[in-house]
Design a protein around this motif. Structure first.
Motif, PDB file in Angstrom:
ATOM      1  N   MET A 102     -17.347 -14.428  -1.477  1.00 42.19           N
ATOM      2  CA  MET A 102     -18.019 -13.442  -2.275  1.00 42.19           C
ATOM      3  C   MET A 102     -17.210 -12.159  -2.237  1.00 42.19           C
ATOM      4  O   MET A 102     -16.669 -11.782  -1.198  1.00 42.19           O
ATOM      5  CB  MET A 102     -19.437 -13.193  -1.760  1.00 42.19           C
ATOM      6  N   PHE A 103     -17.142 -11.509  -3.365  1.00 40.45           N
ATOM      7  CA  PHE A 103     -16.423 -10.251  -3.501  1.00 40.45           C
ATOM      8  C   PHE A 103     -17.411  -9.157  -3.901  1.00 40.45           C
ATOM      9  O   PHE A 103     -18.380  -9.419  -4.601  1.00 40.45           O
ATOM     10  CB  PHE A 103     -15.340 -10.359  -4.588  1.00 40.45           C
ATOM     11  N   VAL A 104     -17.164  -7.945  -3.447  1.00 39.12           N
ATOM     12  CA  VAL A 104     -18.009  -6.804  -3.792  1.00 39.12           C
ATOM     13  C   VAL A 104     -17.127  -5.663  -4.286  1.00 39.12           C
ATOM     14  O   VAL A 104     -15.920  -5.659  -4.060  1.00 39.12           O
ATOM     15  CB  VAL A 104     -18.849  -6.335  -2.586  1.00 39.12           C
ATOM     16  N   ASN A 148      -7.453 -21.290  -6.305  1.00 35.07           N
ATOM     17  CA  ASN A 148      -7.296 -22.469  -7.167  1.00 35.07           C
ATOM     18  C   ASN A 148      -8.366 -22.451  -8.252  1.00 35.07           C
ATOM     19  O   ASN A 148      -9.356 -21.716  -8.157  1.00 35.07           O
ATOM     20  CB  ASN A 148      -7.349 -23.776  -6.360  1.00 35.07           C
ATOM     21  N   ASP A 149      -8.173 -23.220  -9.301  1.00 31.14           N
ATOM     22  CA  ASP A 149      -9.071 -23.217 -10.445  1.00 31.14           C
ATOM     23  C   ASP A 149     -10.444 -23.795 -10.141  1.00 31.14           C
ATOM     24  O   ASP A 149     -11.392 -23.578 -10.903  1.00 31.14           O
ATOM     25  CB  ASP A 149      -8.449 -23.980 -11.622  1.00 31.14           C
ATOM     26  N   ASP A 150     -10.582 -24.528  -9.044  1.00 34.57           N
ATOM     27  CA  ASP A 150     -11.869 -25.116  -8.676  1.00 34.57           C
ATOM     28  C   ASP A 150     -12.720 -24.180  -7.812  1.00 34.57           C
ATOM     29  O   ASP A 150     -13.891 -24.468  -7.568  1.00 34.57           O
ATOM     30  CB  ASP A 150     -11.659 -26.431  -7.935  1.00 34.57           C
ATOM     31  N   ALA A 151     -12.143 -23.098  -7.356  1.00 36.83           N
ATOM     32  CA  ALA A 151     -12.880 -22.170  -6.495  1.00 36.83           C
ATOM     33  C   ALA A 151     -13.983 -21.473  -7.293  1.00 36.83           C
ATOM     34  O   ALA A 151     -13.809 -21.132  -8.462  1.00 36.83           O
ATOM     35  CB  ALA A 151     -11.924 -21.131  -5.911  1.00 36.83           C
ATOM     36  N   VAL A 152     -15.112 -21.280  -6.643  1.00 33.07           N
ATOM     37  CA  VAL A 152     -16.226 -20.555  -7.253  1.00 33.07           C
ATOM     38  C   VAL A 152     -16.202 -19.137  -6.711  1.00 33.07           C
ATOM     39  O   VAL A 152     -16.161 -18.928  -5.499  1.00 33.07           O
ATOM     40  CB  VAL A 152     -17.570 -21.235  -6.925  1.00 33.07           C
ATOM     41  N   THR A 153     -16.204 -18.171  -7.602  1.00 30.17           N
ATOM     42  CA  THR A 153     -16.158 -16.772  -7.206  1.00 30.17           C
ATOM     43  C   THR A 153     -17.475 -16.104  -7.548  1.00 30.17           C
ATOM     44  O   THR A 153     -17.973 -16.237  -8.665  1.00 30.17           O
ATOM     45  CB  THR A 153     -15.013 -16.035  -7.936  1.00 30.17           C
TER      46      THR A 153
END
Length: 87
Positions: free
Chosen positions: A1-3, A47-52
């Protein structure tokens, strides 16, 4: 998770504070701030499969910086309308 801003997120974001208080999430699960990704000090998605997941809590200084950027860009392009905020 990013903030967008770590300290603010840890004091004001129910999306983060509630799962932490329930033991479903840890502060260590916060990967980085948006600024760290933009400054390339954190890779963001690897990678393209990562959920952000991005949780924006907002800070006034960021709002002012963005507004200033767009006002200056509009003036440089000769577009937009100047108007007084206080009459």
């Amino acid at each position: 998770m990013f903030v967008d801003h770590l300290e603010t997120a840890l004091h004001e974001s129910g999306d983060i504070l509630i799962p932490i208080s329930e033991g479903a999430f840890r502060q260590s699960n916060l990967a980085a701030t948006l600024g760290e990704v933009l400054a390339e000090t954190h890779p963001g998605r690897t990678n393209d499969d990562a959920v952000t997941v991005f949780d924006a809590v907002g800070t006034g200084i960021q709002d002012l910086a963005v507004a200033s950027f767009f006002v200056n860009a509009a003036r440089a392009a000769g577009t937009g309308i100047d108007f007084p905020f206080f009459a």
